[in-house]
Each structure stands twice: as structure tokens, then as C-alpha cells.
Scaffold this motif. Structure first.
Motif, mmCIF file in Angstrom:
data_model
loop_
_atom_site.group_PDB
_atom_site.id
_atom_site.type_symbol
_atom_site.label_atom_id
_atom_site.label_comp_id
_atom_site.label_asym_id
_atom_site.label_seq_id
_atom_site.Cartn_x
_atom_site.Cartn_y
_atom_site.Cartn_z
ATOM 1 N N HIS A 80 0.822 -1.218 0.000
ATOM 2 C CA HIS A 80 0.000 0.000 0.000
ATOM 3 C C HIS A 80 0.855 1.267 0.000
ATOM 4 N N ASP A 84 -2.591 3.524 -4.287
ATOM 5 C CA ASP A 84 -3.906 3.508 -3.655
ATOM 6 C C ASP A 84 -4.897 2.839 -4.599
ATOM 7 N N SER A 87 -4.966 4.326 -8.190
ATOM 8 C CA SER A 87 -3.770 3.926 -8.941
ATOM 9 C C SER A 87 -3.902 2.487 -9.422
ATOM 10 N N GLN A 120 2.781 13.689 -2.301
ATOM 11 C CA GLN A 120 1.655 14.451 -1.754
ATOM 12 C C GLN A 120 2.028 15.864 -1.313
ATOM 13 N N THR A 231 -12.189 6.435 3.354
ATOM 14 C CA THR A 231 -11.067 6.840 2.514
ATOM 15 C C THR A 231 -11.564 7.842 1.476
ATOM 16 N N ASN A 233 -10.393 10.130 -2.066
ATOM 17 C CA ASN A 233 -9.458 10.289 -3.176
ATOM 18 C C ASN A 233 -9.008 11.745 -3.207
ATOM 19 N N ILE A 248 0.243 7.159 -3.805
ATOM 20 C CA ILE A 248 -0.733 7.290 -2.732
ATOM 21 C C ILE A 248 -1.316 8.693 -2.765
ATOM 22 N N HIS A 249 -2.555 8.794 -3.165
ATOM 23 C CA HIS A 249 -3.261 10.083 -3.155
ATOM 24 C C HIS A 249 -4.622 9.880 -2.508
ATOM 25 N N SER A 250 -4.591 9.296 -1.336
ATOM 26 C CA SER A 250 -5.815 9.079 -0.568
ATOM 27 C C SER A 250 -5.551 9.490 0.874
ATOM 28 N N THR A 251 -6.608 9.795 1.569
ATOM 29 C CA THR A 251 -6.503 10.137 2.980
ATOM 30 C C THR A 251 -7.724 9.606 3.693
ATOM 31 N N SER A 320 -14.266 2.141 1.984
ATOM 32 C CA SER A 320 -13.652 2.656 0.759
ATOM 33 C C SER A 320 -14.666 2.533 -0.364
#
Length: 395
Positions: A80, A84, A87, A120, A231, A233, A248-251, A320
């Protein structure tokens, strides 16, 4: 990680972790991959298994099955830290494009960049700006930190009723459920009519199923408040075109709203309350606030502690929802190979329950990844069964 910095580098010698498996259960192969670690210092940080001739597995869309009689399952797993969900879905899409081009004999342009690895930095700047804003009101910030610290000691509702299993293997397992096209259409129509998003309605169903299991275990509370973690995007918040951003462009975004014990009798009112609360907090930069509070309250674990016992879960579940994957998989309907179903999931050791929801080929599906060393498989199955039985009852 080197300190607080994530390092990415190319392998000196590329290694391919790909195997063809005959006649296995794809779900078991998926679980196997989810429970394997990755050699993060040497690589590779991904692996793939092609499952052929799986007994009892079929292609769900009849129109696809008629033209493509041979079904295989490609199980793709990755660390991970490098990708994400968005991706990964983009990778699946481009793989299908290349596969169909190869079968058709079309030339492959290996100079074309299919994506771009982006860190990020822009989001980190947003979080820093939010933290500076919060620090202008120390009293309010202290209150928020104390609330976060209190939440970090909470016990999930299910674990209050069903204590963690002791002495069992630390393992993530997966349960998958999928609606047919007609039920999906009717559910979407009902959500629109009631003025709630599909994601809010499904979240309300997850909460309701959890409440039902608590009531069966003897709880008599009139209301319940579950700690949801969603989660998000990050690409939707970034400037410019971020559609090709890989990595990784998730939070995460924490949310909680009071739910009635008799949630079925007032389901759509409850779903509207949840919907308004979620979107109001999101518009108020709730995702940035969550990241700030995590940074301010996160315990400093030494690297060596990663091999020690994980802290107990404090959230009721992680969700998610990637919504409509058809928009992200335009090459799914290739002329030589097609994707008939997409199942998502992730290792779920500390957050003991995760729901991975999306629509693909006009069918709503959900993967429930759960920590079998924390909750029993019968309990996990009861959750999914209650969610989907309740959904069908609404439409």
C-alpha cells in the motif's frame, strides 16, 4: 521510510513475482496474497497470480459470457506504500489495453508514459495551512485534540459485544457480495428519490447491520454512535489534472453520527441525517482536520515496534467507496479480453473491519475484509448478509 520521508527507487535488477495457479479458489488466493509481506528493501512491491479453471466460478454478465466463454482470475497485490485504489484501477485498465493490443498484434509504444508518480506535496501544504489556522485558536485546538485522544481509546461496538478472539492466527479474510443489475438500478433510483448518495445509504446500512448484531448480543441502547473512517481520493482536491497521478493520493476522514436502534423504521430519515453530516464536515475541511489531529496525537512508534503486537482497533470500520468503476475502466470491454468483475480489498490487521464498495458493469458490490483473529467469520458473514438483505428490502 527514512525518518518521516518516503523513499522510492528503481530495483537494480527487476524481479517478477508472477505465478499461474490451476483450479484454485480465487478468494483463497486473494486472501493468501493479502496476508503475505513484501520485501520492502529489495522489492518487488507487487505480485500477481493468474488463476485458471477455477471450479464454480463464472462470468456474471450473460452478454459477456456468450462471447467470452473462458474465465480466468487475475489476482494483483501490491504494497500500500506505492499505490492507492485509484492507482490500482488505472493499472488494471492499462493492463487490459495492452493485453488487447498484444493479442490483436498492434504495436506497443514503450516510450508512452501511462502515468506519473507524484508525491503528496500539495496536500501536505493544505494540511500545514489548516494546522496554522487551528493554532490561532489554542483553546479550540486543545478541545479537538482531547476529543481525538478520547476517540483513540474507544472500543468498537462489535468488540463490546464479541470480545477479540484469542490465540488465533493474525489473518485478513474476505467475503464478497454483489447485486444484480436490476436491484442495483432500483437501489440507485431509490437513493436519488430520497435525496441521499448511494455511499451515504450504504454507510447507513453498514451501521444498521452492526447495530442489529449488537442488539442480538443483548444491547438495549435506544441509540448508537459508530466511529466510521472513510477513505477519500485526494485527486479531487488537487489543482490541475490529477487523473494520471499514481502512488498514494488518498486520505482518511473520520465521521460519526447518532443512529436509532430502530433504524429500519426510519431508515431514509437516518440516511439523510448521515448524508448531511458527512458532506457538511467535508465542506468544512474535515479531511484536513482529521490529518492534523492524527499528526498531533499519533504515538511515536519505533521501527522495531512494527513486529510487536498491534494496538487494539478503536474505529468501528473503514469504508472505501470508489463509486462507478466503469468510468475508470474504459478498456474493460476489449475485443479479445474483458474484465467481468472487479474485487477490491486490503490487509486489515489493526482496523478489524473494512468495506470496499463500488459499481462495475452496473452492479453494486462490496468486499468485506475482516481480521479473523479479532472477529469470527460467522459474525463477518452475518454483517454482510444483514446489509444486503436490508438493502433488498428497501427497494
Amino acid at each position: 521510510m527514512r525518518g518521516d520521508c518516503l523513499w522510492l527507487c528503481e530495483m537494480e535488477e527487476e524481479a517478477i513475482d508472477f505465478q499461474v495457479v490451476e483450479g484454485a479458489d480465487p478468494r483463497r488466493v486473494t486472501e493468501d496474497l493479502m496476508n503475505q509481506s513484501f520485501p520492502s528493501h529489495e522489492g518487488p512491491l507487487w505480485r500477481a497470480r493468474l488463476v485458471r479453471g477455477a471450479a464454480g466460478e463464472d462470468c456474471p454478465p450473460e452478454e459477456v459470457r456468450a462471447s467470452f466463454p473462458h474465465t480466468s482470475h487475475l489476482v494483483l497485490g501490491n504494497h500500500h506504500g506505492i499505490a492507492d485504489g485509484t492507482s490500482n484501477v488505472r493499472t488494471y485498465n492499462l493492463l487490459l489495453r495492452i493485453l488487447n493490443d498484444v493479442i490483436a498484434g498492434r504495436p506497443i509504444d514503450d516510450q508512452e508514459q501511462l502515468g506519473e508518480m507524484v508525491v503528496q506535496e500539495e496536500f501536505k501544504a493544505m494540511v500545514s495551512a489548516k494546522l496554522r489556522e487551528l493554532q490561532k485558536d489554542p483553546e479550540n485546538l486543545q478541545r479537538l485534540v482531547e476529543e481525538k485522544e478520547k476517540a483513540m481509546t474507544s472500543v468498537p461496538l462489535l468488540l463490546q459485544c464479541h470480545p477479540s478472539l484469542e490465540g488465533t492466527e493474525v489473518k485478513t479474510k474476505l467475503i464478497f457480495e454483489e447485486l444484480d443489475e436490476d436491484t442495483t438500478r432500483r437501489f440507485f433510483h431509490r437513493c436519488k428519490k430520497e435525496g441521499v448518495s448511494v455511499g451515504s445509504a450504504f454507510t447507513a446500512l453498514i451501521n444498521g447491520a452492526t447495530i442489529d448484531l449488537a442488539k442480538r448480543a443483548g444491547r438495549t441502547d435506544e441509540t448508537f454512535t459508530l466511529q466510521e473512517v472513510h477513505t477519500l481520493n485526494l485527486r479531487r482536491f488537487l489543482s490541475g489534472d490529477a487523473s494520471k497521478h499514481l502512488g498514494i493520493h488518498s486520505t482518511l476522514f473520520a465521521h460519526a453520527v447518532e443512529a436509532p436502534a430502530a433504524w429500519r423504521e426510519s431508515f431514509w430519515d437516518y440516511a439523510r441525517t448521515l448524508h448531511r453530516s458527512f458532506h457538511t464536515k467535508l465542506k468544512q475541511d474535515g479531511h484536513l482536520l482529521h490529518r492534523c489531529l492524527v499528526q498531533l496525537t499519533k504515538p511515536a512508534y519505533p521501527t522495531s515496534s512494527l513486529s510487536l503486537k498491534l494496538p487494539p482497533p478503536t474505529d468501528d470500520y473503514l469504508s472505501s467507496n470508489m463509486q462507478d468503476l466503469d468510468a475508470l475502466l474504459p478498456y474493460a470491454a476489449g475485443e479479445h479480453a474483458q474484465a467481468a468483475r472487479v474485487v477490491r480489498g486490503a490487509s486489515n490487521f489493526s482496523r478489524f473491519s473494512g468495506y470496499f464498495v463500488h459499481t462495475f458493469r452496473k452492479r453494486l458490490s462490496c468486499s468485506h475484509c475482516f481480521s479473523s483473529h479479532i472477529i469470527a467469520e460467522d459474525t463477518a458473514k452475518a454483517l454482510i448478509r444483514t446489509i444486503f438483505d436490508s438493502l433488498r428490502g428497501l427497494v
